[in-house]
Design a protein around this motif. Structure first.
Motif, PDB file in Angstrom:
ATOM      1  N   MET A   1      55.692  31.395  34.303  1.00 21.51           N
ATOM      2  CA  MET A   1      54.521  32.066  33.769  1.00 21.51           C
ATOM      3  C   MET A   1      53.496  32.337  34.865  1.00 21.51           C
ATOM      4  SD  MET A   1      53.739  33.161  30.927  1.00 21.51           S
ATOM      5  CE  MET A   1      52.549  33.549  29.804  1.00 21.51           C
ATOM      6  N   LYS A   2      53.365  31.389  35.801  1.00 20.53           N
ATOM      7  CA  LYS A   2      52.427  31.592  36.898  1.00 20.53           C
ATOM      8  C   LYS A   2      52.884  32.729  37.796  1.00 20.53           C
ATOM      9  CE  LYS A   2      50.604  26.939  37.194  1.00 20.53           C
ATOM     10  NZ  LYS A   2      50.373  25.783  38.036  1.00 20.53           N
ATOM     11  N   ILE A   3      54.167  32.867  37.979  1.00 16.17           N
ATOM     12  CA  ILE A   3      54.689  33.936  38.822  1.00 16.17           C
ATOM     13  C   ILE A   3      54.423  35.291  38.166  1.00 16.17           C
ATOM     14  CG2 ILE A   3      56.785  34.929  39.803  1.00 16.17           C
ATOM     15  CD1 ILE A   3      57.863  32.116  40.064  1.00 16.17           C
ATOM     16  N   LEU A   4      54.606  35.398  36.863  1.00 14.54           N
ATOM     17  CA  LEU A   4      54.344  36.636  36.134  1.00 14.54           C
ATOM     18  C   LEU A   4      52.865  37.017  36.212  1.00 14.54           C
ATOM     19  CD1 LEU A   4      55.474  38.889  34.376  1.00 14.54           C
ATOM     20  CD2 LEU A   4      54.999  37.459  32.386  1.00 14.54           C
ATOM     21  N   ALA A   5      51.977  36.048  36.077  1.00 14.97           N
ATOM     22  CA  ALA A   5      50.533  36.301  36.180  1.00 14.97           C
ATOM     23  C   ALA A   5      50.189  36.757  37.593  1.00 14.97           C
ATOM     24  CB  ALA A   5      49.746  35.059  35.805  1.00 14.97           C
ATOM     25  N   PHE A   6      50.789  36.155  38.606  1.00 18.27           N
ATOM     26  CA  PHE A   6      50.542  36.528  39.983  1.00 18.27           C
ATOM     27  C   PHE A   6      51.039  37.955  40.257  1.00 18.27           C
ATOM     28  CE2 PHE A   6      51.939  36.756  44.438  1.00 18.27           C
ATOM     29  CZ  PHE A   6      50.722  36.565  45.053  1.00 18.27           C
ATOM     30  N   ILE A   7      52.219  38.303  39.743  1.00 19.88           N
ATOM     31  CA  ILE A   7      52.777  39.641  39.923  1.00 19.88           C
ATOM     32  C   ILE A   7      51.893  40.674  39.231  1.00 19.88           C
ATOM     33  CG2 ILE A   7      54.726  41.133  39.338  1.00 19.88           C
ATOM     34  CD1 ILE A   7      56.552  38.721  39.796  1.00 19.88           C
ATOM     35  N   LEU A   8      51.426  40.386  38.015  1.00 23.03           N
ATOM     36  CA  LEU A   8      50.533  41.315  37.315  1.00 23.03           C
ATOM     37  C   LEU A   8      49.208  41.487  38.058  1.00 23.03           C
ATOM     38  CD1 LEU A   8      51.120  40.367  33.582  1.00 23.03           C
ATOM     39  CD2 LEU A   8      51.835  42.449  34.752  1.00 23.03           C
ATOM     40  N   LEU A   9      48.673  40.413  38.570  1.00 24.26           N
ATOM     41  CA  LEU A   9      47.432  40.473  39.350  1.00 24.26           C
ATOM     42  C   LEU A   9      47.643  41.292  40.621  1.00 24.26           C
ATOM     43  CD1 LEU A   9      44.501  39.535  39.514  1.00 24.26           C
ATOM     44  CD2 LEU A   9      45.300  37.541  40.765  1.00 24.26           C
ATOM     45  N   LEU A  10      48.774  41.124  41.275  1.00 22.46           N
ATOM     46  CA  LEU A  10      49.097  41.887  42.465  1.00 22.46           C
ATOM     47  C   LEU A  10      49.247  43.374  42.139  1.00 22.46           C
ATOM     48  CD1 LEU A  10      49.743  41.697  45.479  1.00 22.46           C
ATOM     49  CD2 LEU A  10      52.146  41.419  44.858  1.00 22.46           C
ATOM     50  N   LEU A  11      49.875  43.697  41.021  1.00 22.30           N
ATOM     51  CA  LEU A  11      50.017  45.096  40.603  1.00 22.30           C
ATOM     52  C   LEU A  11      48.665  45.738  40.285  1.00 22.30           C
ATOM     53  CD1 LEU A  11      53.238  44.997  38.377  1.00 22.30           C
ATOM     54  CD2 LEU A  11      52.945  46.091  40.596  1.00 22.30           C
ATOM     55  N   ILE A  12      47.810  44.984  39.647  1.00 22.96           N
ATOM     56  CA  ILE A  12      46.456  45.492  39.345  1.00 22.96           C
ATOM     57  C   ILE A  12      45.694  45.757  40.644  1.00 22.96           C
ATOM     58  CG2 ILE A  12      44.215  44.876  38.370  1.00 22.96           C
ATOM     59  CD1 ILE A  12      45.747  43.507  36.088  1.00 22.96           C
ATOM     60  N   ALA A  13      45.826  44.848  41.617  1.00 23.48           N
ATOM     61  CA  ALA A  13      45.158  45.025  42.905  1.00 23.48           C
ATOM     62  C   ALA A  13      45.711  46.249  43.625  1.00 23.48           C
ATOM     63  CB  ALA A  13      45.330  43.777  43.761  1.00 23.48           C
ATOM     64  N   LEU A  14      47.012  46.453  43.569  1.00 25.40           N
ATOM     65  CA  LEU A  14      47.611  47.621  44.204  1.00 25.40           C
ATOM     66  C   LEU A  14      47.169  48.918  43.532  1.00 25.40           C
ATOM     67  CD1 LEU A  14      51.248  46.394  44.938  1.00 25.40           C
ATOM     68  CD2 LEU A  14      49.429  46.883  46.598  1.00 25.40           C
ATOM     69  N   MET A  15      46.972  48.886  42.228  1.00 21.68           N
ATOM     70  CA  MET A  15      46.506  50.073  41.515  1.00 21.68           C
ATOM     71  C   MET A  15      45.030  50.353  41.823  1.00 21.68           C
ATOM     72  SD  MET A  15      48.483  49.541  37.871  1.00 21.68           S
ATOM     73  CE  MET A  15      47.470  50.700  37.022  1.00 21.68           C
ATOM     74  N   GLN A  16      44.270  49.341  42.122  1.00 21.49           N
ATOM     75  CA  GLN A  16      42.846  49.494  42.418  1.00 21.49           C
ATOM     76  C   GLN A  16      42.593  49.974  43.848  1.00 21.49           C
ATOM     77  OE1 GLN A  16      39.930  48.860  40.550  1.00 21.49           O
ATOM     78  NE2 GLN A  16      41.348  48.954  38.817  1.00 21.49           N
ATOM     79  N   TYR A  17      43.546  49.779  44.736  1.00 17.43           N
ATOM     80  CA  TYR A  17      43.355  50.134  46.146  1.00 17.43           C
ATOM     81  C   TYR A  17      42.914  51.591  46.345  1.00 17.43           C
ATOM     82  CZ  TYR A  17      44.220  50.831  51.087  1.00 17.43           C
ATOM     83  OH  TYR A  17      44.075  51.159  52.405  1.00 17.43           O
ATOM     84  N   PRO A  18      43.608  52.583  45.735  1.00 16.87           N
ATOM     85  CA  PRO A  18      43.163  53.972  45.940  1.00 16.87           C
ATOM     86  C   PRO A  18      41.747  54.227  45.418  1.00 16.87           C
ATOM     87  CG  PRO A  18      45.355  53.945  44.970  1.00 16.87           C
ATOM     88  CD  PRO A  18      44.851  52.537  44.966  1.00 16.87           C
ATOM     89  N   LEU A  19      41.361  53.531  44.372  1.00 20.85           N
ATOM     90  CA  LEU A  19      40.012  53.724  43.825  1.00 20.85           C
ATOM     91  C   LEU A  19      38.943  53.300  44.818  1.00 20.85           C
ATOM     92  CD1 LEU A  19      38.169  54.411  41.406  1.00 20.85           C
ATOM     93  CD2 LEU A  19      38.414  52.033  40.700  1.00 20.85           C
ATOM     94  N   TRP A  20      39.189  52.246  45.558  1.00 18.66           N
ATOM     95  CA  TRP A  20      38.186  51.706  46.461  1.00 18.66           C
ATOM     96  C   TRP A  20      38.322  52.214  47.896  1.00 18.66           C
ATOM     97  CZ3 TRP A  20      34.205  49.316  44.316  1.00 18.66           C
ATOM     98  CH2 TRP A  20      34.376  48.822  43.026  1.00 18.66           C
ATOM     99  N   PHE A  21      39.555  52.446  48.380  1.00 14.97           N
ATOM    100  CA  PHE A  21      39.747  52.753  49.795  1.00 14.97           C
ATOM    101  C   PHE A  21      40.550  54.016  50.065  1.00 14.97           C
ATOM    102  CE2 PHE A  21      39.604  48.095  49.309  1.00 14.97           C
ATOM    103  CZ  PHE A  21      38.419  47.857  49.974  1.00 14.97           C
ATOM    104  N   GLY A  22      41.007  54.737  49.058  1.00 12.37           N
ATOM    105  CA  GLY A  22      41.853  55.919  49.254  1.00 12.37           C
ATOM    106  C   GLY A  22      41.059  57.160  49.602  1.00 12.37           C
ATOM    107  N   LYS A  23      41.769  58.299  49.667  1.00  9.80           N
ATOM    108  CA  LYS A  23      41.130  59.582  49.995  1.00  9.80           C
ATOM    109  C   LYS A  23      40.105  59.984  48.948  1.00  9.80           C
ATOM    110  CE  LYS A  23      44.594  61.877  52.779  1.00  9.80           C
ATOM    111  NZ  LYS A  23      45.452  63.045  52.908  1.00  9.80           N
ATOM    112  N   ALA A  24      40.345  59.638  47.712  1.00  9.96           N
ATOM    113  CA  ALA A  24      39.423  59.999  46.630  1.00  9.96           C
ATOM    114  C   ALA A  24      38.705  58.752  46.113  1.00  9.96           C
ATOM    115  CB  ALA A  24      40.189  60.669  45.500  1.00  9.96           C
ATOM    116  N   SER A  25      38.267  57.911  47.034  1.00  6.70           N
ATOM    117  CA  SER A  25      37.569  56.693  46.619  1.00  6.70           C
ATOM    118  C   SER A  25      36.213  57.044  46.023  1.00  6.70           C
ATOM    119  CB  SER A  25      37.392  55.751  47.803  1.00  6.70           C
ATOM    120  OG  SER A  25      36.481  56.296  48.738  1.00  6.70           O
TER     121      SER A  25
END
Length: 104
Positions: free
Chosen positions: A1-25
């Motif tokens: 369960m901890k691994i699944l939560a960590f993977i979901l958190l990592l996916l959310i962080a990866l999805m947020q990256y373009p919003l904060w640091f991408g070309k269209a931030s």
């Protein structure tokens, strides 16, 4: 369960990256929006200047009064058989008053 939560958190962080640091931030979008606002204000100023210049050009093309006014004010011209009276303030009285006050 901890691994699944960590993977979901990592996916959310990866999805947020373009919003904060991408070309269209969000920061770049905000900066472009500010640039657009500044450009619109500058365009309004330039449009007002262009309108005034266009009105003056039309006036000079169509109206003889504007040409006459320019000739009188800028060039000091007069009409034929017209007499110009120019009133000049005398500086002689000022000089004499200054010289009298320095002698006493």
């Amino acid at each position: 369960m901890k691994i699944l939560a960590f993977i979901l958190l990592l996916l959310i962080a990866l999805m947020q990256y373009p919003l904060w640091f991408g070309k269209a931030s969000w920061r770049k979008v905000w900066q472009v929006d500010q640039d657009v606002i500044a450009a619109r204000e500058n365009n309004l100023i330039l449009q007002n200047r262009n309108n005034m210049l266009e009105a003056e050009v039309n006036d000079l093309k169509q109206g003889l009064e504007a040409i006459e006014e320019r000739a009188r004010n800028d060039l000091g011209m007069t009409k034929q058989d017209e007499i110009l009276f120019q009133i000049v303030k005398s500086t002689q009285s000022k000089i004499s008053n200054i010289s009298q006050s320095t002698q006493h």
